[in-house]
Design an enzyme around this catalytic site. Sequence first.
Site, mmCIF file in Angstrom:
data_model
loop_
_atom_site.group_PDB
_atom_site.id
_atom_site.type_symbol
_atom_site.label_atom_id
_atom_site.label_comp_id
_atom_site.label_asym_id
_atom_site.label_seq_id
_atom_site.Cartn_x
_atom_site.Cartn_y
_atom_site.Cartn_z
ATOM 1 N N LEU A 149 -19.515 37.784 -9.157
ATOM 2 C CA LEU A 149 -20.395 37.600 -8.242
ATOM 3 C C LEU A 149 -19.668 37.460 -6.976
ATOM 4 O O LEU A 149 -19.733 36.742 -6.008
ATOM 5 C CB LEU A 149 -21.307 36.318 -8.395
ATOM 6 N N GLY A 150 -18.720 38.639 -6.692
ATOM 7 C CA GLY A 150 -18.004 38.894 -5.413
ATOM 8 C C GLY A 150 -18.960 39.747 -4.552
ATOM 9 O O GLY A 150 -20.478 39.480 -4.842
ATOM 10 N N ARG A 151 -18.611 40.170 -3.344
ATOM 11 C CA ARG A 151 -19.649 41.078 -2.703
ATOM 12 C C ARG A 151 -20.542 41.728 -3.380
ATOM 13 O O ARG A 151 -21.614 41.889 -3.049
ATOM 14 C CB ARG A 151 -18.823 41.905 -1.591
ATOM 15 N N ILE A 152 -19.780 42.880 -4.251
ATOM 16 C CA ILE A 152 -20.735 43.820 -4.970
ATOM 17 C C ILE A 152 -21.611 43.250 -5.950
ATOM 18 O O ILE A 152 -22.663 43.468 -5.952
ATOM 19 C CB ILE A 152 -19.516 44.666 -5.557
ATOM 20 N N ARG A 172 -15.830 32.716 -12.671
ATOM 21 C CA ARG A 172 -14.654 31.678 -13.052
ATOM 22 C C ARG A 172 -15.223 30.297 -12.330
ATOM 23 O O ARG A 172 -15.427 29.143 -13.051
ATOM 24 C CB ARG A 172 -13.383 31.871 -12.199
ATOM 25 N N ILE A 226 -20.030 49.371 -13.100
ATOM 26 C CA ILE A 226 -19.458 49.934 -11.770
ATOM 27 C C ILE A 226 -18.150 49.482 -11.419
ATOM 28 O O ILE A 226 -17.556 49.472 -10.247
ATOM 29 C CB ILE A 226 -20.492 49.944 -10.664
ATOM 30 N N ARG A 228 -14.680 48.370 -13.544
ATOM 31 C CA ARG A 228 -13.347 49.028 -14.147
ATOM 32 C C ARG A 228 -13.795 49.368 -15.536
ATOM 33 O O ARG A 228 -14.142 48.423 -16.170
ATOM 34 C CB ARG A 228 -12.241 48.250 -13.668
ATOM 35 N N ASP A 252 -19.964 54.029 -14.718
ATOM 36 C CA ASP A 252 -19.380 54.823 -13.495
ATOM 37 C C ASP A 252 -17.711 54.970 -13.627
ATOM 38 O O ASP A 252 -17.217 55.610 -13.027
ATOM 39 C CB ASP A 252 -19.709 54.172 -12.318
ATOM 40 N N GLU A 257 -9.628 57.110 -17.224
ATOM 41 C CA GLU A 257 -10.095 58.330 -16.310
ATOM 42 C C GLU A 257 -9.053 59.190 -16.208
ATOM 43 O O GLU A 257 -8.107 58.929 -15.897
ATOM 44 C CB GLU A 257 -10.551 57.371 -15.039
ATOM 45 N N HIS A 275 -16.824 57.992 -11.897
ATOM 46 C CA HIS A 275 -16.368 57.090 -10.706
ATOM 47 C C HIS A 275 -16.612 57.333 -9.382
ATOM 48 O O HIS A 275 -15.770 57.568 -8.640
ATOM 49 C CB HIS A 275 -14.672 56.856 -11.009
ATOM 50 N N GLY A 277 -19.001 55.410 -7.580
ATOM 51 C CA GLY A 277 -19.596 54.138 -6.726
ATOM 52 C C GLY A 277 -19.637 54.333 -5.180
ATOM 53 O O GLY A 277 -20.722 54.135 -4.658
#
Length: 309
Positions: A149-152, A172, A226, A228, A252, A257, A275, A277
């Site tokens: 739950l970071g910015r993205i 965490r 979205i 890794r 994505d 890759e 990939h 996003g």
Amino acid sequence: MTDKPVILLRTPLFYGARDKLDALFTVYEYGMKITPEIAPQIKALVGDGQARITAEDMDQFPNLEIIAQYAVGFDGIDLEGAKKRNIRVSNTPGVLTEDVADMAVALFLTLKRNIIQNDKLIRAGGWVNKEEIPLSHSASNLDVGVFGLGRIGEAIAERLAPMSKSISYCTRHKKDVAWAYYDNIADLAKAVDVLVLAAPGTAETKGLVNKDVLEALGSKGVLINIARGSLVDEDALIEALEKGIIAGAGLDVFAHEPKVPAGLTQSSKVVLQPHLGSATVETRTTMAHLVIDNLLAFFAGKPLITPVI
Ligand code: GLV
């Protein structure tokens, strides 16, 4: 020789700011042959979310001083190797949040509503020919779990909250948000219908989405990634799709890759993107300017704008 700093783009594309880049730097491009005469001139590398820059790669450039990522993620860069040589690293956080969150929602809706299959059906004349068109599944009123739950992750949760029954998350440390908290991904997966991965690719997150987590997500559950590819045990995912252990996946990002295993490319239960996003004209332009601004700050002896190390 030139007095402009010499940089090497390790990423094939650099939208929107190429003229500025060429005006300020001597630029060698992805795919160009870097001769032994050129290598010592290179002071900066520009990588992207897929670039792998190992300590050995860095050692090809004895005067390398900075790696400016054209990406928020820096999991492909050997940070320890960079630290040992006192090479600075910057990235592009913040400016791509909305587009990446949009991609998560787009994959989710596309998967749930069979958009790809039905688009193909029309083009192939299936509608006119009265082919059977299977019903899709609701994307609304579901329990959604966001891992990371970071910015993205937060932007994804904000987008899905108005249409969902509940939003839960796993990080965490518990955050100061109203959504339900889980301290491990298996419990989160068990509680939700949709598991969205939005955490960085690190040693700690590697392979976290394994057989057990997919079983916990369950036969009506869908996985959206979205973040890794390294977060997911791709073989376990393919098996889970084949055996109906989960219902589908919107991806994505992939483990190796640009290689995507046949178990995914041949599955009708997945929606795949290469990939992309952050890959909009608007965001890539902003990212490109941020890369340039980091490079300018560095070569002017000023603090990096968005430093990693
Ligand atoms: C893309 O993958 C990024 O890290 O920005």
